[in-house]
Design a protein around this motif. Structure first.
Motif, mmCIF file in Angstrom:
data_model
loop_
_atom_site.group_PDB
_atom_site.id
_atom_site.type_symbol
_atom_site.label_atom_id
_atom_site.label_comp_id
_atom_site.label_asym_id
_atom_site.label_seq_id
_atom_site.Cartn_x
_atom_site.Cartn_y
_atom_site.Cartn_z
ATOM 1 N N GLN A 60 34.182 28.800 52.470
ATOM 2 C CA GLN A 60 33.642 29.432 52.798
ATOM 3 C C GLN A 60 34.482 31.174 52.004
ATOM 4 N N ILE A 61 33.388 31.919 51.701
ATOM 5 C CA ILE A 61 34.273 32.911 50.952
ATOM 6 C C ILE A 61 34.268 34.550 52.227
ATOM 7 N N GLY A 62 35.156 35.023 52.537
ATOM 8 C CA GLY A 62 35.204 36.126 53.889
ATOM 9 C C GLY A 62 36.180 36.958 52.866
ATOM 10 N N THR A 63 35.573 38.462 53.786
ATOM 11 C CA THR A 63 36.164 40.046 53.142
ATOM 12 C C THR A 63 37.021 40.503 52.747
ATOM 13 N N SER A 64 38.274 39.512 53.030
ATOM 14 C CA SER A 64 39.555 39.540 52.102
ATOM 15 C C SER A 64 39.364 38.379 51.296
ATOM 16 N N TYR A 65 38.282 37.378 50.937
ATOM 17 C CA TYR A 65 38.204 36.599 49.645
ATOM 18 C C TYR A 65 39.939 35.765 49.150
ATOM 19 N N PHE A 66 40.284 35.202 50.833
ATOM 20 C CA PHE A 66 41.457 34.639 50.546
ATOM 21 C C PHE A 66 41.540 33.114 49.646
ATOM 22 N N GLY A 67 42.614 32.710 49.043
ATOM 23 C CA GLY A 67 42.414 32.352 48.212
ATOM 24 C C GLY A 67 42.354 32.267 46.775
ATOM 25 N N CYS A 68 41.693 33.488 46.822
ATOM 26 C CA CYS A 68 40.740 33.203 45.070
ATOM 27 C C CYS A 68 40.629 35.337 45.571
ATOM 28 N N ARG A 69 41.828 36.157 45.751
ATOM 29 C CA ARG A 69 42.228 37.149 45.938
ATOM 30 C C ARG A 69 42.773 38.057 44.916
ATOM 31 N N ASN A 70 43.097 39.044 44.573
ATOM 32 C CA ASN A 70 44.244 39.749 44.518
ATOM 33 C C ASN A 70 45.025 40.461 44.908
ATOM 34 N N GLU A 71 46.007 41.172 43.991
ATOM 35 C CA GLU A 71 47.066 41.575 45.039
ATOM 36 C C GLU A 71 47.034 42.629 46.303
ATOM 37 N N ASP A 72 45.824 43.236 45.544
ATOM 38 C CA ASP A 72 44.838 44.119 46.681
ATOM 39 C C ASP A 72 44.061 43.867 47.479
ATOM 40 N N GLY A 73 44.129 42.688 47.663
ATOM 41 C CA GLY A 73 42.458 42.263 48.309
ATOM 42 C C GLY A 73 41.417 41.785 47.936
ATOM 43 N N PHE A 108 38.358 40.662 44.982
ATOM 44 C CA PHE A 108 37.910 39.263 44.338
ATOM 45 C C PHE A 108 38.486 38.648 43.488
ATOM 46 N N ASN A 109 38.920 37.301 42.913
ATOM 47 C CA ASN A 109 39.333 37.160 42.109
ATOM 48 C C ASN A 109 38.454 35.768 41.831
ATOM 49 N N LEU A 110 37.605 36.014 40.215
ATOM 50 C CA LEU A 110 36.548 34.860 39.515
ATOM 51 C C LEU A 110 37.604 33.649 39.808
ATOM 52 N N ASP A 111 38.092 33.765 38.787
ATOM 53 C CA ASP A 111 38.697 33.188 38.263
ATOM 54 C C ASP A 111 39.990 32.079 39.105
ATOM 55 N N LYS A 112 40.206 32.647 39.902
ATOM 56 C CA LYS A 112 41.352 31.530 40.894
ATOM 57 C C LYS A 112 40.027 30.997 41.635
ATOM 58 N N LEU A 113 38.866 31.696 42.255
ATOM 59 C CA LEU A 113 37.754 30.692 42.748
ATOM 60 C C LEU A 113 37.487 29.743 41.956
ATOM 61 N N LYS A 114 36.943 29.815 40.808
ATOM 62 C CA LYS A 114 36.398 28.420 39.668
ATOM 63 C C LYS A 114 37.939 27.339 39.999
ATOM 64 N N SER A 115 39.667 28.092 39.865
ATOM 65 C CA SER A 115 39.950 27.068 39.859
ATOM 66 C C SER A 115 40.494 26.464 41.705
ATOM 67 N N ILE A 124 48.616 29.711 51.049
ATOM 68 C CA ILE A 124 46.719 29.197 50.530
ATOM 69 C C ILE A 124 46.497 30.605 50.692
ATOM 70 N N ARG A 125 46.375 31.827 51.455
ATOM 71 C CA ARG A 125 46.147 33.106 51.538
ATOM 72 C C ARG A 125 45.953 33.744 50.616
ATOM 73 N N ASP A 126 47.229 33.644 49.956
ATOM 74 C CA ASP A 126 47.633 34.470 48.754
ATOM 75 C C ASP A 126 47.644 36.214 49.380
ATOM 76 N N ILE A 127 49.189 35.805 51.109
ATOM 77 C CA ILE A 127 49.322 36.971 51.264
ATOM 78 C C ILE A 127 51.309 37.189 51.400
ATOM 79 N N PRO A 128 51.170 37.939 51.908
ATOM 80 C CA PRO A 128 53.260 38.770 52.390
ATOM 81 C C PRO A 128 53.016 37.474 53.254
ATOM 82 N N ALA A 129 54.215 36.820 53.390
ATOM 83 C CA ALA A 129 54.418 35.770 54.858
ATOM 84 C C ALA A 129 54.553 37.173 55.613
ATOM 85 N N GLY A 130 54.447 36.194 57.282
ATOM 86 C CA GLY A 130 55.425 37.444 57.704
ATOM 87 C C GLY A 130 54.653 38.622 58.674
ATOM 88 N N LYS A 131 54.036 39.303 57.952
ATOM 89 C CA LYS A 131 52.987 40.027 58.288
ATOM 90 C C LYS A 131 51.219 40.379 58.617
#
Length: 398
Positions: free
Chosen positions: A190-203, A205-212, A250-257
């Motif tokens: 599932q792809i939500g609005t934050s594109y967790f696991g397939c996103r760039n640093e700015d949130g 969408f990153n297609l290459d990460k999704l394909k991986s 897993i989500r490609d986000i900063p820890a603790g925030k």
């Protein structure tokens, strides 16, 4: 002497509580009734338990009654899930009660010698649009979207192992794909609005990460989450204390925030651009791609069906979530009053596609308390091809 000391200490403690009650300004009840006013809050706290065991009948509680919970628990444990002495429902006067009309003589009976045998889907997911990795789902009952973060790793593992045993699919939820999802069960990513696991640093969408991600896991389909029944268009937040190093990775986000999911997508902004996004994902991954949404205004569905009628672009499946569906947390007005209940919402959506003769081109998936047999029967009668179960699966694993 010791008893006297204990008594004096208790009296001092009560006096301090009473003094605090008299000077605090948060609770008027405690200012007027120091000490004894606490009894009300205690009773309010244990009120649900008191009603559950003393006051309410077997069918009064919501969202799941005592009878429904008992059926789920017994079924999950492989125990006797039959009920004796007939129904205790007032079936003649229950508004919206479903009546299943049995046939006296049926046609060819299905082979029920193996009680664990899955019931395959009647449709090939992605077949009508010629997706490279189209497939016929092995089961019409699958596990709904629930993310790691809202569920623990142990819970996700249990659900995935159960999916493998039952021959069903497990939806990852919008929180990304974790190692706990890799225990033998097939997946819907599932792809939500934050594109967790397939996103760039700015949130974004990153297609290459999704394909991986989908290439390294048993992902059978991709679901774009637009909204869900109890939290349509609201977004969400995972508090920073829950964003561990593992979840952050897993989500490609900063820890603790605090992890905030926006209320809308950035990869597309309307139905037309959404269909472009769907076709991009399907072309690049070969997988069937669908959408999940609660039902509110119908303009979206009308436009989607109109554009799909041209035959150039389209979603492979539509997951309709009822307003009675569950979520981690939502404002009360959203949980109670925003988005249509499943039967009403799905009927309207199905009708839009039926008017354009498109129902054979789409796999319809329903969710929202459809793990209960009577609700599932109605859903299939309305035109659903498959159902997703969430809270029933959670209850089954304790």
């Amino acid at each position: 002497m010791r008893a006297r000391s204990i008594g004096a200490a208790a009296a001092t403690g009560l006096a301090l509580v009473a003094a605090r009650d008299l000077v605090q300004k948060k609770h008027a009840l405690l200012r007027n009734f120091p000490l004894v006013g606490h009894a009300r809050y205690v009773l309010e706290t244990i009120g649900p338990e008191l009603r559950q065991y003393i006051v309410t009948s077997n069918d009064e509680e919501r969202p799941f009654s005592r009878d429904q919970r008992s059926w789920i628990y017994a079924s999950a444990k492989g125990e006797n899930n039959y009920f004796g002495f007939g129904t205790d429902n007032d079936i003649e006067h229950i508004q919206g009660h479903a009546y299943v009309k049995q046939r006296t003589f049926a046609g060819v009976l299905p082979d029920l010698s193996d009680p664990q045998a899955a019931l395959p889907s009647a449709k090939v997911l992605g077949g009508p649009r010629g997706r490279a990795k189209s497939f016929r789902p092995a089961s019409v009952i699958n596990i709904s979207a629930m993310s790691l973060g809202s569920l623990s790793g142990a819970a996700v593992t249990a659900l995935n192992k159960g999916a493998a045993l039952a021959g069903t699919m497990q939806n990852t939820g919008e929180g990304g794909l974790s190692p706990y999802h890799l225990n033998g069960g097939d997946l819907v990513f599932q792809i939500g609005t934050s594109y967790f696991g397939c996103r760039n640093e700015d949130g974004t969408f990153n297609l290459d990460k999704l394909k991986s991600v989908v290439a390294g896991a048993p992902v059978k389909a991709i679901e774009i989450k637009l909204s869900q029944g109890a939290k349509p268009g609201l977004g969400g937040m995972l508090p920073g204390v829950k964003v561990t190093d593992e979840i952050a990775g897993i989500r490609d986000i900063p820890a603790g925030k605090d992890c905030v999911s926006p209320s809308r997508h950035t990869a597309f902004h309307d139905v037309n651009s959404m269909l472009d996004f769907v076709e991009l994902l399907a072309t690049e991954t070969g997988l069937p791609v669908g959408i999940k949404s609660a039902v509110g205004e119908m303009d979206f569905w009308e436009e989607l069906a109109t554009l799909m009628e041209r035959g150039e672009r389209g979603v492979d499946f539509v997951t309709v979530d009822g307003g009675e569906g569950g979520t981690g947390a939502a404002p009360l007005v959203f949980a109670d009053s925003v988005s249509l209940p499943f039967r009403m919402g799905f009927s309207r959506v199905y009708g839009v596609f039926a008017e354009r003769d498109l129902t054979d081109d789409i796999t319809f998936i329903g969710s929202g308390k459809l793990g209960l047999p009577e609700n599932a029967v109605v859903a299939f009668a309305l035109g659903v091809d498959m159902i997703n179960v969430g809270r029933e699966a959670m209850l089954s694993i304790g």
